[in-house]
Scaffold this active site. Structure first.
Site, PDB file in Angstrom:
ATOM      1  CE1 TYR A   1      20.493  43.956  62.300  1.00 48.72           C
ATOM      2  CE2 TYR A   1      17.788  43.896  62.382  1.00 48.72           C
ATOM      3  CZ  TYR A   1      19.246  43.316  61.998  1.00 48.72           C
ATOM      4  OH  TYR A   1      19.130  42.311  60.661  1.00 48.72           O
TER       5      TYR A   1
ATOM      6  CB  SER B   1      16.658  43.935  58.513  1.00 47.45           C
ATOM      7  OG  SER B   1      15.900  43.383  59.274  1.00 47.45           O
TER       8      SER B   1
HETATM    9  N1  LIG Z   1      18.715  36.033  59.531  1.00 49.70           N
HETATM   10  C1  LIG Z   1      17.748  36.976  59.480  1.00 49.70           C
HETATM   11  O1  LIG Z   1      16.670  36.690  60.074  1.00 49.70           O
HETATM   12  C2  LIG Z   1      17.964  37.891  58.980  1.00 49.70           C
HETATM   13  C3  LIG Z   1      17.050  39.082  58.793  1.00 49.70           C
HETATM   14  C4  LIG Z   1      17.140  40.370  58.040  1.00 49.70           C
HETATM   15  C5  LIG Z   1      18.251  40.585  57.763  1.00 49.70           C
HETATM   16  N2  LIG Z   1      19.363  39.934  57.938  1.00 49.70           N
HETATM   17  C6  LIG Z   1      20.818  40.393  57.760  1.00 49.70           C
HETATM   18  O2  LIG Z   1      21.252  39.579  56.869  1.00 49.70           O
HETATM   19  C7  LIG Z   1      22.884  39.601  57.066  1.00 49.70           C
HETATM   20  C8  LIG Z   1      23.398  38.190  57.043  1.00 49.70           C
HETATM   21  O3  LIG Z   1      23.228  37.650  58.303  1.00 49.70           O
HETATM   22  P1  LIG Z   1      22.827  36.188  58.769  1.00 49.70           P
HETATM   23  O4  LIG Z   1      21.458  36.066  58.933  1.00 49.70           O
HETATM   24  O5  LIG Z   1      23.288  35.198  57.491  1.00 49.70           O
HETATM   25  O6  LIG Z   1      23.739  36.003  59.928  1.00 49.70           O
HETATM   26  P2  LIG Z   1      24.928  35.147  60.208  1.00 49.70           P
HETATM   27  O7  LIG Z   1      24.864  33.747  59.807  1.00 49.70           O
HETATM   28  O8  LIG Z   1      25.253  35.423  61.865  1.00 49.70           O
HETATM   29  O9  LIG Z   1      26.007  35.686  59.195  1.00 49.70           O
HETATM   30  C9  LIG Z   1      26.788  36.895  59.644  1.00 49.70           C
HETATM   31  C10 LIG Z   1      28.075  36.782  58.694  1.00 49.70           C
HETATM   32  O10 LIG Z   1      28.694  38.133  58.762  1.00 49.70           O
HETATM   33  C11 LIG Z   1      30.040  37.744  59.287  1.00 49.70           C
HETATM   34  N3  LIG Z   1      30.636  38.916  59.975  1.00 49.70           N
HETATM   35  C12 LIG Z   1      30.468  39.063  61.276  1.00 49.70           C
HETATM   36  N4  LIG Z   1      31.341  40.259  61.525  1.00 49.70           N
HETATM   37  C13 LIG Z   1      32.066  40.217  60.495  1.00 49.70           C
HETATM   38  C14 LIG Z   1      33.264  41.126  60.336  1.00 49.70           C
HETATM   39  N5  LIG Z   1      33.458  41.931  61.388  1.00 49.70           N
HETATM   40  N6  LIG Z   1      33.821  41.222  59.249  1.00 49.70           N
HETATM   41  C15 LIG Z   1      33.611  40.124  58.186  1.00 49.70           C
HETATM   42  N7  LIG Z   1      32.734  39.323  58.370  1.00 49.70           N
HETATM   43  C16 LIG Z   1      31.794  39.437  59.303  1.00 49.70           C
HETATM   44  C17 LIG Z   1      29.969  36.289  59.792  1.00 49.70           C
HETATM   45  O11 LIG Z   1      31.413  35.745  59.654  1.00 49.70           O
HETATM   46  P3  LIG Z   1      32.301  35.634  60.423  1.00 49.70           P
HETATM   47  O12 LIG Z   1      31.844  35.565  61.909  1.00 49.70           O
HETATM   48  O13 LIG Z   1      33.201  34.688  60.091  1.00 49.70           O
HETATM   49  O14 LIG Z   1      33.034  37.069  60.385  1.00 49.70           O
HETATM   50  C18 LIG Z   1      29.042  35.508  59.221  1.00 49.70           C
HETATM   51  O15 LIG Z   1      29.352  35.388  57.714  1.00 49.70           O
HETATM   52  C19 LIG Z   1      23.019  40.567  58.229  1.00 49.70           C
HETATM   53  O16 LIG Z   1      23.219  41.798  57.613  1.00 49.70           O
HETATM   54  C20 LIG Z   1      21.835  40.391  58.860  1.00 49.70           C
HETATM   55  O17 LIG Z   1      21.262  41.657  59.475  1.00 49.70           O
HETATM   56  C21 LIG Z   1      19.210  38.504  58.674  1.00 49.70           C
END
Ligand SMILES: NC(=O)c1ccc[n+]([C@@H]2O[C@H](COP(=O)([O-])OP(=O)(O)OC[C@H]3O[C@@H](n4cnc5c(N)ncnc54)[C@H](OP(=O)(O)O)[C@@H]3O)[C@@H](O)[C@H]2O)c1
Length: 252
Positions: A162, A149
């Protein structure tokens, strides 16, 4: 989704957190480039509808990557079904924000368990297979993409733990990169800024209210998936080690 060449034909990708957001979009994108994809997360119904949409033999793996046996089993199942593993997208993560003083300590535990330990369990199980794929046709190179991130570059007031988890995987990724790069396993770190997904929705209501007031321009999950596809489709002698990607209007 960008128009994709079939440059990943004959390869297999495992994507963690494929049930929503960046992981879901990345699974679509890598499949469009010809990879067979294994979709890992806890919400089976979401994975099943994505697998149906992708078609072919997309594999649904219901698992919690914070459990080391389940993380290893996700890798094991991918290799058992598809015969190999060329690409690990270590994406599952959670972002629980707020002041350090008085923070519910279980929020810290959940982030460390998922963002750090979950990623490490998947990396540990996948590495022997990635090393093997890197010695093999069709590409003689393999990829691990770890999703960090902007918070993995700079800590800000309100994102202490985080940011700690994302800085940690940055350090791990760089050390691992040095260890395996001569064996043609490319380790890449992707550092997105604000992206419209479910990520923020897991925060406490007062934190969400505060976030809403600060939320500006966002990228889409497809924007990040496009960058990830760019990383894993480079020629064998090129590695994108780190990619910091923000919405144009995001200042910090
Ligand atoms: N969105 C942003 O602004 C942003 C910015 C920087 C970095 N990121 C990073 O991008 C990555 C993806 O996040 P996103 O933004 O796409 O958020 P998201 O839509 O909340 O996706 C998170 C994913 O992680 C899965 N997950 C959560 N707990 C889990 C577990 N215990 N075992 C297996 N899977 C699990 C969730 O699926 P289930 O609940 O079905 O398990 C979901 O598919 C993360 O690492 C986040 O820190 C996001």
């Amino acid at each position: 989704m960008a128009a994709a060449g079939r440059t990943l034909e004959g390869t297999v990708a495992l994507i963690t957190g494929a049930s929503s957001g960046i992981g879901e979009a990345t699974a679509r994108e890598l499949a469009a480039h010809g990879a067979r994809v294994a979709l890992a997360a806890r919400r089976r119904d979401r994975l099943e509808s994505l697998a149906k949409e992708i078609g072919g033999d997309a594999l649904v793996i219901e698992c919690d990557v914070t459990d080391k046996e389940q993380a290893a089993a996700a890798v094991g199942r991918t290799v058992a079904e598809f015969g190999r593993l060329d690409t690990l997208i270590n994406n599952a993560g959670m972002m629980l924000l707020g002041p350090v003083v008085g923070a519910p300590i279980d929020e810290w535990e959940r982030m460390v368990e998922l963002n750090v330990l979950g990623l490490l369990y998947c990396a540990n199980a996948a590495l022997p297979h990635l090393l093997h794929a890197a010695e093999d046709d069709p590409r003689h190179v393999a990829d691990m993409v770890n999703i960090s991130s902007v918070a993995g570059r700079s800590a800000r007031l309100g994102n202490g733990v985080y940011s700690l988890t994302k800085h940690g995987i940055g350090a791990f990724s760089e050390a691992l990169r040095q260890e395996v790069t001569k064996r043609y396993v490319r380790i890449s770190l992707v550092e997105p800024g604000a992206t419209a997904t479910e990520l923020a929705s897991h925060n406490r209501p007062e934190i969400i209210d505060n976030l809403r007031s600060q939320w500006g321009q966002t990228m889409t999950a497809a924007d990040i998936a496009d960058s990830i596809a760019y990383i894993v489709t480079r020629p064998r002698h090129v590695t994108i080690n780190e990619l910091l990607i923000r919405p144009t209007e995001q200042e910090r």
